[in-house]
Motif scaffolding. Structure first.
Motif, mmCIF file in Angstrom:
data_model
loop_
_atom_site.group_PDB
_atom_site.id
_atom_site.type_symbol
_atom_site.label_atom_id
_atom_site.label_comp_id
_atom_site.label_asym_id
_atom_site.label_seq_id
_atom_site.Cartn_x
_atom_site.Cartn_y
_atom_site.Cartn_z
ATOM 1 N N TYR A 1 -7.523 5.084 2.245
ATOM 2 C CA TYR A 1 -8.514 4.688 0.974
ATOM 3 C C TYR A 1 -9.541 3.732 1.765
ATOM 4 O O TYR A 1 -10.090 4.087 0.608
ATOM 5 C CB TYR A 1 -7.066 3.817 0.202
ATOM 6 N N SER B 1 -10.182 5.348 -8.194
ATOM 7 C CA SER B 1 -8.879 4.524 -7.824
ATOM 8 C C SER B 1 -7.803 4.949 -9.202
ATOM 9 O O SER B 1 -6.701 5.564 -8.720
ATOM 10 C CB SER B 1 -8.839 3.440 -7.847
ATOM 11 N N TYR C 1 -2.675 -0.079 -2.186
ATOM 12 C CA TYR C 1 -4.542 -0.020 -1.440
ATOM 13 C C TYR C 1 -4.509 -1.697 -1.661
ATOM 14 O O TYR C 1 -4.263 -2.895 -0.622
ATOM 15 C CB TYR C 1 -4.817 0.675 -1.913
#
Length: 212
Positions: free
Chosen positions: A69, A105, A114
């Motif tokens: 990520y 996202s 995350y």
């Protein structure tokens, strides 16, 4: 080139190859199953490496998730920085900078995982530090946009710009996790981001103007 240099080059290429395989495996599995349902053994098996090798590249599943990520986060920030250059209005520029983070996202999922790993993971881990550096860079870029028309800001204005940048990032984080709760479900996230960015930016500008 001597034998030691050739051998060193081979080792470096092999190391890079394993890193790419681990990254690709982790990226695919997290996308397919989500953070909670993926194991490090599954990642090692798909990457065709042993778990001992896997943990030389990332020490936990959380770190593997951050590795994947962070790359997406960095790409979103870089894309936002390019988009921000097309705007002369500060509100629009700040919104253009941060909006890609919201878009990727929410479209890919995993933002809550995350955020948890980034904010509350073990200190000193490589990919957590890397992710926090991207956060710091994003906040510095926001502050830079706020100060673009102030070539010689005083220390108080610099502090206020940094504070406003943190506020924008906090708003972004709240909007990222909205799909997980029932708050403000009818709001358009990008429009809400723009409205809250405008509120923060205008507040900063008013305070800076009062200081002269």
């Amino acid at each position: 080139m001597n034998a030691a240099a050739i051998e060193g080059g081979r080792r470096e290429r092999a190391k890079q190859d394993k890193h790419e395989r681990i990254f690709s495996a982790a990226q695919a599995l997290f996308a397919e199953h989500g953070f909670e349902r993926v194991t490090t053994q599954q990642i090692a098996d798909r990457a065709d490496v042993g778990t001992g090798t896997l943990f030389r590249y990332a020490t936990t599943k959380g770190e593997l998730f951050l590795m994947v990520y962070n790359a997406r986060f960095t790409a979103a920030v870089d894309g936002g920085a390019l988009a921000a250059r097309r705007h002369t209005d500060v509100v629009d520029a700040v919104h253009a900078l941060v909006e890609p983070v919201l878009t990727w996202s929410r479209s890919l999922g995993g933002s809550a995982d995350y955020q948890r790993e980034l904010l509350f993971g073990p200190p000193g881990e490589r990919y957590r530090d890397e992710g926090l550096a991207v956060v710091a860079d994003l906040q510095a870029r926001i502050a830079g946009l706020l100060l673009a028309d102030r070539p010689s800001p005083d220390p108080d204005t610099l502090r206020e710009a940094a504070r406003a940048a943190r506020s924008v990032f906090a708003v972004l984080n709240l909007l990222l996790v909205e799909p997980l709760n029932d708050l403000h479900t009818g709001d358009d996230p990008s429009a809400e981001l723009h409205a809250q960015v405008a509120q923060i930016v205008r507040g900063f500008q008013a305070a800076a103007s009062l200081r002269g």
